[in-house]
Design an enzyme around this catalytic site. Structure first.
Site, PDB file in Angstrom:
ATOM      1  N   ALA A 114       0.852  -1.193   0.000  1.00 40.63           N
ATOM      2  CA  ALA A 114       0.000   0.000   0.000  1.00 40.63           C
ATOM      3  C   ALA A 114       0.886   1.240   0.000  1.00 40.63           C
ATOM      4  O   ALA A 114       2.097   1.154   0.231  1.00 40.63           O
ATOM      5  CB  ALA A 114      -0.907  -0.003   1.229  1.00 40.63           C
ATOM      6  N   LYS A 115       0.304   2.375  -0.260  1.00 38.76           N
ATOM      7  CA  LYS A 115       1.046   3.635  -0.197  1.00 38.76           C
ATOM      8  C   LYS A 115       0.041   4.771  -0.121  1.00 38.76           C
ATOM      9  O   LYS A 115      -1.101   4.625  -0.561  1.00 38.76           O
ATOM     10  CB  LYS A 115       1.920   3.815  -1.448  1.00 38.76           C
ATOM     11  N   GLY A 116       0.493   5.906   0.422  1.00 38.89           N
ATOM     12  CA  GLY A 116      -0.391   7.063   0.497  1.00 38.89           C
ATOM     13  C   GLY A 116       0.366   8.342   0.240  1.00 38.89           C
ATOM     14  O   GLY A 116       1.601   8.346   0.180  1.00 38.89           O
TER      15      GLY A 116
END
Ligand code: NAD
Length: 425
Positions: A114-116
Site C-alpha cells: 500500500a502507499k499514500g
C-alpha cells in the site's frame, strides 16, 4: 492489457505506474502457470482519494488532494509509506503501492502493498498547519487503515512526528491507543529502536553483499549518493563508517563533490541546520548534470523515482547501482545499465530495510515487548542476507537481472497466495 484500460488514470501522465506495469510484464514469462493470475498485479485492489481541507494560519480555507492505495492484500495487511510532496499523483501512489507489494513479498514479510500521499510542499506550511493536514488526512483514510488492515509509515516529506500525529488521530477516532496503526513512530510512542536508520542500513547491507559477490570491496570504494534525506543521508554515513569514501552528494538544491571524501557527519549537521547541502564548505559545488558522470564504484539514487533516465544511464561511470529510492531507474535505463555491465541492486531489495524494521516495530507493538537495538540490527541483517541470497541465486539460475529475479520470487509468492485463497465469491 495495458494501463489505458484503467479509466481513472490520466493517459497524458502514465508514469511511474507505466514503469511498474512494464516490470510486471517482464516477469510474466517466468511465472509458469501462475501467470494466469498476473492481471491481479496490474490493478490496485482499492484506491481511496480524499479531500483534505484545513484552516490555514491566516484564517483562509484550503483544500488538498490525498490518496491511499492498497495495491494487493493477498498475503496480509497493506503496508507502505505516506508521502507529502508537490508531485504526488494517483499514478505515483499506485506505482509506489505496487512496489511495496513486490518488496514485502520478496523479503517474505507477511504484508500486502500500500502507499499514500498528499499533494503538498511540506516546506510551505507551518508546523501547526502540517499537523492539521496530517490529522484530517488520517481521519479521511481512517476507514481503510488499521493495525490489521493497512499500516502507514514515513516516506518523502514525512517523519516520526507525522506518524505520532497519525497514531494519535486514529487512536482518538477508535477510542483507544492503537500504536500498531503506523510504524516509524517516536520511541516514546511504541516506535522501534533502529527504525529511523533501517532503510539506510539496509541499503548498505545490500551494497556490501553485492560488492562481496562481484569483487568491489566497500573499503576504499568511491560512493555517489543522490538524495540526502532519511535514506541517502544515513546510507552515506554508514558507507563512510565502513571505510568507503563518499565523493559526491546531490539534494534538491545542491550538487557537491570532493574526491578526497566528504565529511558526512559535517554534511548531515549542515543539512539539518539549513535544510539542504547548499552552502556546505566541505566540498566543491558541481553542475547538477555533471553528477551523473562522476566516477565511482557505488552509485546510490536515494531521492525520487524516474531519476535514472536512459540518457543518464548511458553516462553513468559506476560499477554498482544500489537503489535507495523507490523506482529511480526507468525500464529503458535498466536495459542500458545491463548492456553496460553495471550491476543494479533494485529498490525492492536494496531499500527493504525500512519496511523490515517497520515489521519488527509492528510485532513489538502487538506483544508490548521491545527488543534491543543489537537484536533488531542482527535480525535485519539476517532477513536482508537471506533475501539477497535467494534473489542472487534465482538471477544466476534463470540468467536474469537481479530486479527480474526479485520480481519472480515476489510474484510467485503473491500469486500463489491469490491462487490458494481463490476468488470470492
Ligand atoms: P527525505 O524526504 O528524507 O529525503 C529526500 C531527499 O531527496 C532530500 O535530500 C531531497 O533534497 C532530495 N531530493 C528531492 N528531489 C530531488 C531531486 N530532484 N534531485 C536531487 N535530490 C532530490 O525522503 P527519504 O525518506 O529519504 O526517501 C527517499 C527515497 O527513498 C524515496 O524514493 C522513498 O520512497 C524511498 N524510501 C524511503 C524509505 C524510508 O524509510 N524513509 C524506505 C524505503 C524507500
Amino acid at each position: 492489457m495495458n494501463n489505458s484500460s484503467l479509466s481513472y488514470l490520466d493517459p497524458a501522465r502514465p508514469e511511474p505506474w507505466a514503469s511498474f506495469i512494464e516490470q510486471i510484464d517482464r516477469v510474466a514469462p517466468h511465472l509458469g502457470s501462475l501467470a494466469h493470475w498476473i492481471e491481479t498485479l496490474k490493478r490496485p485492489k482499492r484506491i481511496l482519494i480524499v479531500d483534505v481541507p484545513i484552516v490555514r494560519d491566516d484564517g483562509t480555507i484550503a483544500h488538498y488532494e490525498g490518496y491511499r492505495v492498497q495495491h494487493n492484500l493477498s498475503r496480509g495487511p497493506g503496508k507502505g509509506g505516506v508521502r507529502f510532496h508537490p508531485h504526488v499523483s494517483l499514478s505515483e501512489v499506485m506505482a509506489l503501492a505496487g512496489w511495496m507489494t513486490i518488496k514485502n513479498a520478496a523479503l517474505g514479510l507477511p504484508y500486502g502493498g500500500a502507499k499514500g500521499g498528499v499533494r503538498i510542499d511540506p516546506r510551505a506550511f507551518s508546523r501547526a498547519e502540517l499537523e492539521r493536514i496530517t490529522r484530517r488526512y488520517t481521519s479521511e483514510i481512517g476507514i481503510v487503515i488499521g493495525p490489521d488492515k493497512d499500516i502507514p509509515a514515513p516516506d518523502v516529506g514525512t517523519n516520526e512526528q507525522t506518524m505520532a500525529w497519525m497514531m494519535d488521530t486514529y487512536s482518538m477516532n477508535v477510542g483507544h491507543t492503537a500504536s500498531g496503526v503506523v510504524t516509524g513512530k517516536p520511541i516514546a510512542l511504541g516506535g522501534s529502536l533502529g527504525r529511523q536508520e533501517a532503510t539506510g542500513r539496509g541499503v548498505f547491507i545490500a551494497a556490501r553483499e553485492a560488492g562481496r559477490r562481484s569483487g568491489v570491496p566497500i573499503s576504499g570504494a568511491r560512493v555517489a549518493v543522490q538524495g540526502f534525506g532519511n535514506v541517502g543521508g544515513i546510507a552515506a554515513r554508514i558507507f563512510r563508517e565502513n571505510g568507503a569514501k563518499v565523493v559526491a552528494l546531490q539534494d534538491a538544491e545542491a550538487t557537491i563533490a570532493n574526491p578526497a571524501g566528504i565529511d558526512i557527519p559535517a554534511a548531515l549537521a549542515h543539512a539539518a541546520a539549513h535544510g539542504s547541502l547548499s552552502g556546505f564548505f566541505g566540498a566543491e559545488p558541481v553542475r547538477e548534470d555533471d553528477f551523473w558522470q562522476l566516477e565511482c564504484e557505488y552509485f546510490v539514487p536515494a531521492a525520487l523515482e524516474g531519476q535514472l533516465t536512459p540518457q543518464r544511464a548511458s553516462r553513468l561511470r559506476a560499477r554498482i547501482v544500489v537503489e535507495g529510492a523507490n523506482g529511480p531507474t526507468t525500464p529503458a535505463a535498466d536495459d542500458i545499465l545491463h548492456e553496460r555491465n553495471i550491476l543494479v541492486i533494485p529498490d525492492v531489495l536494496a531499500n527493504a530495510g525500512g519496511v523490515t524494521v517497520s515489521y519488527f516495530e509492528w510485532v513489538q507493538d502487538f506483544s508490548s515487548f521491545f527488543w534491543s537495538e543489537e537484536e533488531i540490527n542482527a535480525r535485519l541483517e539476517s532477513i536482508m542476507i537471506k533475501a539477497f541470497d535467494a534473489i542472487w541465486q534465482m538471477a544466476q539460475e534463470r540468467k536474469v537481472s537481479i530486479r527480474t529475479a526479485a520480481f519472480i520470487i515476489a510474484c510467485q509468492r503473491v500469486l500463489a497466495a491469490r491462487e490458494q485463497r481463490g476468488l470470492y465469491p
